[in-house]
Design an enzyme around this catalytic site. Structure first.
Site, short mmCIF file in Angstrom:
data_model
loop_
_atom_site.label_atom_id
_atom_site.label_comp_id
_atom_site.label_asym_id
_atom_site.label_seq_id
_atom_site.Cartn_x
_atom_site.Cartn_y
_atom_site.Cartn_z
N ASP A 64 39.69 28.20 49.14
CA ASP A 64 40.63 28.38 48.06
C ASP A 64 40.49 27.31 46.99
O ASP A 64 39.68 26.39 47.12
CB ASP A 64 42.06 28.57 48.56
CG ASP A 64 42.60 27.42 49.36
OD1 ASP A 64 43.41 27.68 50.27
OD2 ASP A 64 42.22 26.27 49.09
N LYS A 91 42.52 30.65 42.87
CA LYS A 91 42.37 30.58 41.42
C LYS A 91 41.38 29.48 41.10
O LYS A 91 41.61 28.32 41.38
CB LYS A 91 43.71 30.22 40.78
CG LYS A 91 44.44 31.40 40.23
CD LYS A 91 45.71 30.97 39.54
CE LYS A 91 46.87 31.74 40.13
NZ LYS A 91 48.15 31.11 39.93
N GLY A 140 42.72 23.81 51.25
CA GLY A 140 43.03 22.47 50.75
C GLY A 140 44.04 21.78 51.65
O GLY A 140 44.95 22.42 52.18
N THR A 183 46.74 15.74 54.79
CA THR A 183 47.53 16.52 53.83
C THR A 183 47.67 15.73 52.52
O THR A 183 47.50 14.51 52.50
CB THR A 183 48.90 16.87 54.45
OG1 THR A 183 49.57 17.78 53.59
CG2 THR A 183 49.78 15.66 54.68
N MET A 229 54.05 20.93 44.95
CA MET A 229 54.34 21.98 43.97
C MET A 229 55.69 21.75 43.29
O MET A 229 56.45 22.68 43.07
CB MET A 229 54.33 23.36 44.66
CG MET A 229 52.97 23.73 45.21
SD MET A 229 52.97 25.24 46.21
CE MET A 229 53.40 24.61 47.82
#
Ligand code: SAH
Length: 286
Positions: A45, A67, A98, A128, A181
């Site tokens: 990804d 993306k 990721g 992470t 995010m």
């Protein structure tokens, strides 16, 4: 020719859900590295760095499912289906993700699909983004004097998945919030935490592209979080670290992004490692 035993449902292969870490190839686990070297097919990804993609076995099929370069990301259902289809045709299918697959990575959804389809799998954990950003920006997530606890939390909830995060509930002092995010939610985060009692002057850090040669760190205060994002134009991917510990960046920062090991050096190390392990040994270790 090697005979590949078929599993009960007819699938030939096994799917490895592999965490690629936050970007620096040196942070790959040895197991992740071995798997990407031996894969028959890799589905990766957008968050997987180019330098890590350069290490992938060049004879294998490589499929982008995130993306990247302006392309749209594949729907999760399509990725799940692709994993199953590939497991029927290939022996080693690597799903490269990721960071860590089980931290805001939808790894659980992909593994549930494999369980339902009775396809063999393994999950390979990784560094992470919160841990990568913490180490490479000099911001310990806990600290005996400044933070006794840390929450990994996402600012982004699945549409229709119930209530949004109540930031007021995460406002205690001496606690670190590592927000994934979070950028688009900055004004809610700022307002909610202050409303819940967190001091407006609490330090915050934004770490863009942590552990990569593009890493950028900006430091500000909670009351100016939205302004900080607007002014500094920090792009994605970015980790937001909120808490007293963010003030340590100034003294504990050590990472100079431009001076990080070049991809050529990494390729060289990788070749040395490949020579050090002979193919049979690698095969047995997997
Ligand atoms: N499974 C991943 C997280 C996926 S969610 C992990 O364990 O790290 C995607 C979010 O992670 C991004 O929007 C960003 O907030 C964060 N992220 C991932 N890689 C990052 C990086 N190299 N630097 C900063 N943030 C990153």
């Amino acid at each position: 020719m090697e005979l590949v035993p078929l599993t009960d449902n007819g699938a030939k292969g096994k799917v490895y859900i592999v965490g690629a870490g936050p970007g620096d190839p040196d942070l790959l686990t040895l197991k992740a590295w071995r798997l990407i070297k031996q894969a028959d097919v890799v589905l990766y990804d957008a968050l997987v760095s180019d330098e890590i993609m350069e290490l992938v076995n060049c004879n294998c099929e490589v499929i982008a499912v995130g993306k990247r370069s302006g392309k749209h990301s594949a729907a999760q259902e399509d990725i799940n289906q692709l994993l199953i289809t590939k497991a029927f045709h290939h022996k080693k299918v690597v799903r490269l993700k990721g960071g860590d697959p089980y931290i805001f990575g939808r790894g659980g959804e992909e593994v549930s699909t494999l369980v339902a389809a009775e396809i063999d799998f393994e999950v390979v954990p990784a560094v992470t983004a919160a841990a990568g950003a913490s180490a490479y920006a000099g911001i310990p997530l806990t600290h005996r004097e400044l933070a006794q606890s840390v929450t990994f939390i996402t600012g982004h909830c699945k549409a229709g998945a119930g209530e949004k995060v109540k930031w007021q509930e995460y406002a205690q002092s001496n606690h670190t919030l590592a927000i994934y995010m979070g950028k688009s939610q900055a004004s809610n985060i700022e307002a909610g935490l202050i409303e819940g009692g967190r001091l407006p002057e609490t330090p915050v850090a934004l770490v863009y592209s942590a552990t990569t040669t593009k890493q950028k760190v900006v430091i500000g205060t909670l009351e100016k979080l939205s302004e900080l994002i607007a002014e500094t134009d920090i792009a994605d991917p970015a980790m937001m670290i909120i808490g007293e510990v963010a003030s340590l960046h100034q003294d504990l920062n050590w990472f100079l992004p431009q001076q990080r090991q070049s991809p050529q050096d990494i390729q060289h190390t990788s070749q040395e490692m490949t020579t050090a392990f002979n193919g049979d040994k690698l095969e047995q270790m997997l």
